[in-house]
Design an enzyme around this catalytic site. Structure first.
Site, PDB file in Angstrom:
ATOM      1  CG  ASP A 159     -58.738   7.363  34.587  1.00 33.33           C
ATOM      2  OD1 ASP A 159     -59.686   7.856  35.248  1.00 33.33           O
ATOM      3  OD2 ASP A 159     -57.559   7.676  34.773  1.00 33.33           O
ATOM      4  CG  ASP A 168     -54.154   7.463  34.274  1.00 31.09           C
ATOM      5  OD1 ASP A 168     -55.377   7.210  34.235  1.00 31.09           O
ATOM      6  OD2 ASP A 168     -53.464   7.308  35.302  1.00 31.09           O
ATOM      7  CG  ASP A 205    -117.832  59.789 113.426  1.00 29.15           C
ATOM      8  OD1 ASP A 205    -117.041  60.540 112.792  1.00 29.15           O
ATOM      9  OD2 ASP A 205    -119.065  59.826 113.302  1.00 29.15           O
ATOM     10  CG  ASP A 230    -107.629  24.807  72.389  1.00 25.59           C
ATOM     11  OD1 ASP A 230    -107.244  23.929  71.587  1.00 25.59           O
ATOM     12  OD2 ASP A 230    -108.375  25.747  72.056  1.00 25.59           O
ATOM     13  CG  ASP A 231    -108.688  20.284  71.055  1.00 22.79           C
ATOM     14  OD1 ASP A 231    -109.629  21.029  71.382  1.00 22.79           O
ATOM     15  OD2 ASP A 231    -108.172  20.295  69.930  1.00 22.79           O
ATOM     16  CG  ASP A 268     -22.445  43.489  46.898  1.00 25.83           C
ATOM     17  OD1 ASP A 268     -23.284  43.360  47.812  1.00 25.83           O
ATOM     18  OD2 ASP A 268     -22.736  43.978  45.796  1.00 25.83           O
TER      19      ASP A 268
END
EC number: 3.4.23.-
Length: 1462
Positions: free
Chosen positions: A1040, A1157, A481, A755-756, A1287
């Site tokens: 076809d 075809d 002090d 959280d379960d 040419d």
């Protein structure tokens, strides 16, 4: 003597030190008036003289140049004397300013100057500025500005305001030196001045120019344009100087303020819209522009110069840098700032080099990543030490080292006797280091006070050893002090015989008489930071043993200062560690979503919720960017819930992959873990800290009522609810907390989902230990536990919506199914969602679920009403009965897992069960794949894989046995004959299969709790049988289809049936047509039990093979037609064969397929010969090939108006040219001109000399690049030639064209242009091509040039027939090559011609031969010149010879002359 010096390179030479800038500019301007101009040597001598003159007293302002010239020595080098002479003449021409009035006369002598009285004010003399003058007869010295010139001028005027004397003198000197034009002056103005000054100067200059043009200027011609345009001509020297004087005079009208007003500093933000920026400029100009000043030019100038870089680039690109404001706004109206928030560019890091790093000498890293300091380039310039840089030299550092204080203690050994003690500050002075530096500046080391460190947590208390010499030394804790004058010690430290005296002490509690005593015995105090003890001759003794205080008398001897460290508030660290990854690491721009208004009730509730969150420490006040709206929501119980709308932040966030696959299957809990307990956490998400850098993304604003004031800003300190990554982050943190508990209790199980938490243990004691450890760990990490929601056995355990019993599981809420036919769409959708939630325990097959799912389809309006049919209502009845039996068994670890798979037409149902258990473990349902065909083998393999994945994930086991409803025969046939990818999977798991076959209902009825037998699925049975070989006794079916038609042919040694039919109009699918053709063919072959099917469609081929092995019909647009195939193929034996179409092989399969075809080809209407000629103007032979007779073809040609006008003879003259021996041997090329509609086209023509095939392209130029392009197009059309002949035009003899020919291995030669012998073929082709073009444009004047050229090439190459070989040019071009000429060949019976010949290119006059011609053509004949080679010889080098008469043969009466020309 007569030497001419060069002009100075620098625009403004530097003045000598000590000379004012305006004085130096006068000297420079006088020097530049010299003729010839000054040299660098003249400036050097001028500076040398001025340095001497500056030291004389004649250097006053204004300068007396006459007096200055008298100081110049005779014969001084350079031209300094001439410069001073010019200045003396100029100074004499400038009128002097009136002298100030003389001071009033006084009879008394002037008093002595009083230092307290300031001298009278004398107006400063303005520096003299010389005008710009050009010497008479001086040549023009105009030179455009260079950047170094502009930079030098700007550096000179950087400290001067526009219009000031120094500014004007510098500009005048630059104008005189460079003699700039009007454009040069405008560039200088924009470079030196701001946009505001440039705009004001431009206005003043316009007004001065108007006045000058009105009064007339020498040399100004009003008809030649404005003065500004004429002044740009460097030859107009006098007029340009007049413009320069006007340009300089415009600065005199500028305002005196050198600073731009506030509105001139308005800049466009990086993301500010351009129209908003212009609006801010407009408002600022309206408020701050002086009255009468035009606003539009200033606004246009600032709208470009103060815009951001991106808008300036847009304005520059469109030429709107000084355009009307509307054009500038339109140019930038579509501009938006680039979105840089979603882009994450990751550049791969380059590998480090193999060379060693020049810093540390080690390889394997870049020098920029080296941790070693960079070596200095050389020795230090101060101490010549090569080991450090100059900035690190010891000579630059202070010589007094500063002591570094230690953290734990400070031990100072100071002498007890200090010659100059320092008095400590009174009043309990605790000093911090900044105060200490201010109190004790620049003290030597011996006078620095020792710093006594104190612990702020325990007040200024220190341990000290007290020796009172009447007892043993004792250690106590004493209070330091500095406010106490004397040290106070407790009486317990002293012996009973210590002499004490009464004294009065004045303290905080007042004056005391009996509390403290005074001792005069010496006391030794040893402090931890001091080796020498402190000796006190007297001190106070506390008789009540309450105080131990070391006062100022002891601290005075220490000469120390108490140091109380700054009270650093420890950071608030939540027990859970902040997540390392949040999903916002790329830090995009935070969202700014405005807060919407709230009614008073909601606002009051929101303020209450925010106050609670602030007290809980979940949020904190915030002043940064970002905002997301918030609002409260009232719950069912009347309380309010805080909602933060984080959708904008979620859109910027990267999804974090969760390590949890979903909620755990509670049936995996073994029955041995009978003791259970649940733990529920409160506000779980609010326990994870949120890093500071992410707060802008989670900020919100609470508004004031009625917007009476600004809202209050807050930001989350923890992860809020509503953030999409909050569940994942919390789940990871909670798993980290529970991991040590799991390792400490291996015999127990902890189930965690969000959280379960569920604890399962084999005994009650283990459960209690596990529960206590888990609770303690959660609480130590700051996770609050809800005690009232904790459940524990014995008792009902509800977890994740399910009720856990000792041996089974049930769902907490099983939906109730009302039986009715009318449903609203939301009601039925919600009911099916609830049924799907409990489906793992509902004993039902896929069929009733699929029936109700189908009822939801084909609805677009959520408000629709759904009416169920009777079968769907029956599905509701089945589901209600199944839901009443909803239950699942818990796992028995001693029993193996078994699986059962049911394949149905609506999907797959899989059951996992254990023997001797009342309920299965789980029911799994899977729909059919979204394909047109679902082979049951594929469905079975998918179900097995799904079953193994689920059991491994949920139970950690594989099913020992898998039951399925496929017979052994069908299964074996699929394995043996199918090539499906599912076959290896089935083979791998075949040892676990158990086929139920026809006994399907026995096992499944046990699961379904019913006695009704299940019918076997017919789709699992093969529809027809595939034959591995062709069936000789069965007919052959070919089918076809195309996008418009379908066809089939049924053949058995001849065509039994054939048909083609069009598709219905709404459908234009080739697959639909192929399927329709096959269905019609099977309908015509219904009576045959065996059939050979040939298909060129891979789709139908694979579909039929899959159908033969067993399949389920899936979703397809062709489902109605596909459903007919099993009926038509039922119980047949079929051989399938895939045919490759358009192979043109000579086998009957290809022929019949091509015939099929051909049925699909729509016949093309044949053009009549007259129509063909009117379109192409082809020749007579081409018309005869198209069906016309010779007479009809001749009449068509005579009646054609275009042919009579452009080619009356209907044929082109024959020419003579050396031809190639085979196609693409020799080409001829030429460029011919064709003018049409005032456009001159260059037709680049290439002709093959063997076949006459032509390639032509129309160009606009005759450059080498165009010639190369035309040759490449001709090669793509005709093929690559070996030789080309052109040419000697510039395009063909250019180096680029020759290089291209060399790169393609083409030999290039030239011929004489327009020579019928050398260039006749290409010239004749040009005529044919241009004649056809004239005909086309005669019939159709608006025909495009490229279309006309394409028709002409088609006509020449493909339609017109050559008379000598009766083939078209295209046919001849693709004809086979000539056979090689043998050494000995037999004479043919064909009439042959014999010729004498000369070899081309030889000057020999002797004829060779005669030789028989191998081939004759127009212009030449192919003559064997030797026994192994032949050569084309032109007619001019040939003479016809009579054929030698064979021995014994008669002479040819036609051959009379043995020597005549052909």
């Amino acid at each position: 003597m007569g030497q001419i010096f060069s002009r100075s390179a620098s625009p403004i030479p530097r003045p000598p030190r000590g000379l004012a800038a305006h004085h130096w500019l006068n000297f420079l301007q006088a020097a530049y008036r010299l003729e010839p101009g000054p040299s660098s040597y003249d400036f050097h001598q001028l500076k040398k003289f001025l340095k001497i003159a500056l030291e004389t007293p004649v250097w006053i302002c204004p300068i007396n140049y006459s007096l200055l010239a008298s100081l110049l020595p005779k014969g001084y080098p350079g031209r300094v004397n001439e410069i001073l002479h010019i200045l003396i003449q100029t100074q004499a021409q400038i009128p002097s300013r009136p002298a100030p009035p003389p001071p009033s006369s006084s009879t008394h002598d002037p008093p002595d100057s009083d230092p307290q009285i300031p001298p009278p004010y004398v107006e400063p003399t303005a520096p003299q500025v010389l005008p710009v003058m050009h010497p008479h007869g001086a040549p023009p010295n105009h030179r455009p500005w260079q950047m170094k010139d502009l930079q030098a001028i700007k550096q000179e005027v950087s400290q001067a305001a526009p219009g000031s004397p120094q500014f004007m003198q510098t500009i005048r000197l630059a104008v005189q030196q460079f003699d700039p034009t009007a454009k040069d002056l405008q560039d200088l103005l924009q470079y030196l001045c701001s946009s505001l000054v440039a705009s004001l100067h431009h206005q003043q200059l316009d007004s001065l120019i108007s006045e000058a043009e009105t009064r007339g200027i020498t040399g100004y011609n009003p008809l030649a344009g404005p003065l500004r345009v004429q002044a740009n001509n460097p030859q107009q020297q006098g007029l340009r100087r007049e413009y320069q004087q006007l340009w300089l005079a415009a600065f005199a009208a500028l305002p005196g303020s050198a600073k731009d007003p506030s509105w001139a500093s308005i800049l466009q933000g990086l993301e500010e819209p351009y129209h908003a920026f212009v609006e801010r400029l407009n408002i600022a100009l309206d408020n701050g522009l002086p009255e009468g000043t035009p606003k539009d030019p200033i606004l246009r100038s600032l709208a470009y110069s103060n815009a951001n870089k991106e808008c300036q680039k847009l304005l520059q690109a469109r030429g709107h840098t000084n355009s009307p404001l509307g054009d500038m706004l339109r140019a930038c109206q579509a501009w938006t700032p680039k979105d840089k928030t979603k882009v994450l560019v990751v550049q791969p890091k380059k590998p480090p080099p193999n060379q060693p790093c020049f810093r540390c000498g080690k390889a394997g890293h870049w020098s920029r990543d080296c941790t070693q300091p960079r070596p200095p380039p050389g020795p230090c310039p101060l101490c010549q030490d090569p080991t450090h840089w100059k900035r690190d030299c010891p000579r630059l550092k202070p010589t007094i080292p500063e002591p570094e204080p230690e953290e734990d203690a400070l031990l100072l050994d100071l002498p007890a006797d200090i010659p100059h003690p320092k008095n400590l500050h009174r009043g309990g002075g605790l000093t911090s280091p900044p105060t200490l530096q201010q109190v004790l500046p620049n003290q030597d080391p011996t006078s620095i006070l020792p710093v006594i460190p104190l612990d702020p947590a325990r007040r200024p208390v220190i341990k000290a050893q007290i020796d009172t010499q009447t007892s043993h030394p004792k250690t106590i804790e004493a209070l330091l002090d500095t406010g106490a004058d004397m040290t106070v010690l407790p009486i317990a430290l002293f012996s009973s015989n210590t002499p004490l005296k009464n004294t009065s002490v004045l303290g905080a509690g007042g004056q005391t008489q009996d509390h403290f005593k005074l001792t005069s015995l010496p006391v030794l105090i040893r402090l931890p930071f001091r080796t020498t003890p402190i000796v006190l001759t007297s001190c106070l003794v506390d008789t009540k043993n309450n105080w131990a205080i070391i006062g100022r008398d002891a601290l005075q001897q220490c000469q120390g200062v108490l140091y109380l460290p700054e009270a650093k508030r420890p950071p608030v660290i939540l027990p859970i560690q902040a997540p390392a990854v949040l999903g916002l690491e790329h830090l995009p721009r935070p969202p700014e979503i405005s807060q919407f208004p709230l009614n008073p009730e909601r606002l009051q509730a929101l303020q209450h919720l925010v106050r609670k969150a602030l007290e809980a420490g979940h949020i904190e006040p915030y002043t940064g960017p970002g905002n997301n709206p918030v609002f409260p929501v009232k719950k069912a119980n009347g309380t309010w819930r805080f909602i933060h709308d984080l959708r904008a932040t979620n859109s910027l966030t990267i999804d974090l992959s969760s390590s949890s696959p979903g909620p755990p299957d509670l049936s995996s809990l073994p029955t041995t873990l009978a003791h259970l307990q649940t733990i529920d956490l409160k506000d779980a998400f609010f326990q994870i800290p949120l890093p500071k850098q992410f707060q802008p993304y989670f900020a919100f604003t609470v508004p004031q009522q009625c917007n009476y004031g600004p809202g209050t800003r807050y930001a989350w300190r923890v992860l809020p609810q509503g953030f999409k990554n909050s569940p994942t982050l919390f789940e990871m943190q909670l798993a980290h907390i529970l991991q040590p508990i799991r390792q400490a209790f291996p015999q127990c199980t902890i189930l965690q989902y969000m959280d379960d938490i569920l604890l399962a243990s084999p005994s009650h004691a283990d459960l209690q230990l596990l529960s206590e450890a888990t609770m303690a760990s959660l609480i130590s990490h700051g996770l609050p536990v809800s005690e009232n929601k904790t459940q524990q056995t014995p008792g009902t355990i509800k977890f994740l919506g399910q009720i856990i019993s000792p041996n089974h599981l049930t769902y907490d809420a099983v939906p109730k199914v009302p039986i009715r036919s009318r449903w609203a769409l939301p009601e039925l959708q919600a009911l099916l969602g609830e049924i799907q939630w409990v489906s793992k325990g509902t004993p039902t097959l896929r069929q009733p679920l699929h029936s109700l799912y189908c009822a939801l389809q084909r609805h677009t309006d959520p408000r629709d009403q759904i009416y169920l049919n009777p079968s769907q209502v029956q599905s509701l009845v089945q589901l209600r009965q199944a839901l009443s039996q909803n239950c699942r068994s818990r796992l028995v670890q001693t029993l193996p897992l078994l699986g059962a798979i049911m394949l149905t037409l609506t999907g797959t149902t899989t059951v996992v069960f254990q023997s001797k258990q009342q309920w299965p473990l789980v029911w799994l349902h899977a729909p059919l794949p979204h394909t047109s065909q679902c082979p049951w083998g594929q469905l079975l393999a998918s179900a097995v894989l799904l079953l193994d994945k689920y059991t491994l994930q949920s139970y950690g086991l594989l099913c020992q046995t898998i039951h399925h409803n496929i017979s052994t025969q069908t299964f074996n046939q699929f394995i043996q004959t199918s090539d499906h990818p599912s076959v290896p999977i089935l083979l791998h798991h075949s040892h676990r299969f158990k086929n139920l076959g026809a006994q399907t209902g026995e096992l499944w009825n046990t699961f379904l709790k019913t006695t009704a037998p299940l019918a076997p699925v017919k789709a699992l049975m093969p529809v027809f049988t595939l034959s591995p070989v062709i069936i000789n006794t069965a007919p052959c079916l070919f089918s076809d289809g195309s996008t418009s038609q379908a066809a089939y042919i049924l053949w058995d040694k001849h065509i039994l049936s054939q048909r083609s039919f069009p598709l219905p109009p709404p459908h234009k699918s080739a697959q639909r047509a192929e399927l329709l053709g096959l269905l019609h063919g099977l309908s015509s072959a219904r009576s045959w039990r065996c059939l050979n099917i040939f298909l060129d469609s891979k789709y139908l081929y694979h579909y039929l093979r899959t159908l033969a092995l067993g399949t389920f019909q899936g979703r397809s647009s062709q489902a109605p037609f596909q459903a007919l195939l099993p009926r038509l193929l039922s119980r047949k034996v079929v051989y399938l064969h895939h045919v490759r179409s358009h192979t043109n092989l000579p086998d009957p399969i290809s022929r019949l397929n091509a015939l099929t075809d051909a049925l699909l080809i729509t016949p093309v209407l044949q053009l009549s010969p007259a129509d063909l000629h009117s379109f192409t103007h082809c020749g007579q032979t081409a018309l005869t090939l198209q069906g016309a007779t010779t007479t009809e073809a001749s009449n068509i040609l005579r009646s054609c108006h275009a042919c009579r006008k452009n080619n009356p003879q209907h044929q082109m003259p024959q020419g003579h040219i050396r031809r190639g021996l085979l196609p693409n041997h020799i080409w001829q090329g030429d460029i011919t001109h064709f003018k049409y509609k005032n456009t001159l086209y260059r037709l680049h023509v290439w002709v093959d000399t063997f076949s006459g095939a032509i390639s032509a392209t129309q160009k606009r130029k005759e450059t080498s690049s165009e010639a190369i392009s035309s040759l490449l197009q001709a090669i793509a059309y005709l093929g690559k030639p070996s030789y080309i002949n052109t040419d000697n035009g510039p395009a063909y003899i250019s180096q680029d064209f020759l290089n291209m020919c060399t790169s393609l291995a083409i030999r290039h030669t030239t011929h004489v242009p327009y020579n019928p012998t050398s260039s006749g073929l290409v010239e004749r082709s040009n005529g044919i091509l241009k004649t056809l073009l004239y005909k086309y444009f005669t019939d159709k004047p608006d025909l495009p040039m490229d279309n006309a050229l394409s028709i002409a090439l088609w006509t020449i190459n493909h339609l017109n027939v050559l008379t000598n070989c009766h083939k078209t040019r295209w046919q001849l071009h693709h004809s086979p090559r000539l056979q090689p000429i043998p050494e000995t060949h037999s004479l043919s019976n064909k009439q042959t011609h014999w010729y004498y010949f000369k070899l081309p290119g030889l000057n020999s006059r002797q004829w060779k031969g005669p030789q028989e011609a191998l081939q004759e053509a127009a212009g030449a004949a192919l003559i064997p010149v030797s026994a192994s080679s032949a050569q084309w010889i032109p007619w001019r080098l040939l003479k016809r010879a009579a054929c030698p008469r064979p021995v014994g043969g008669p002479a040819d009466p036609k051959e009379k002359d043995h020597q005549h020309h052909g």
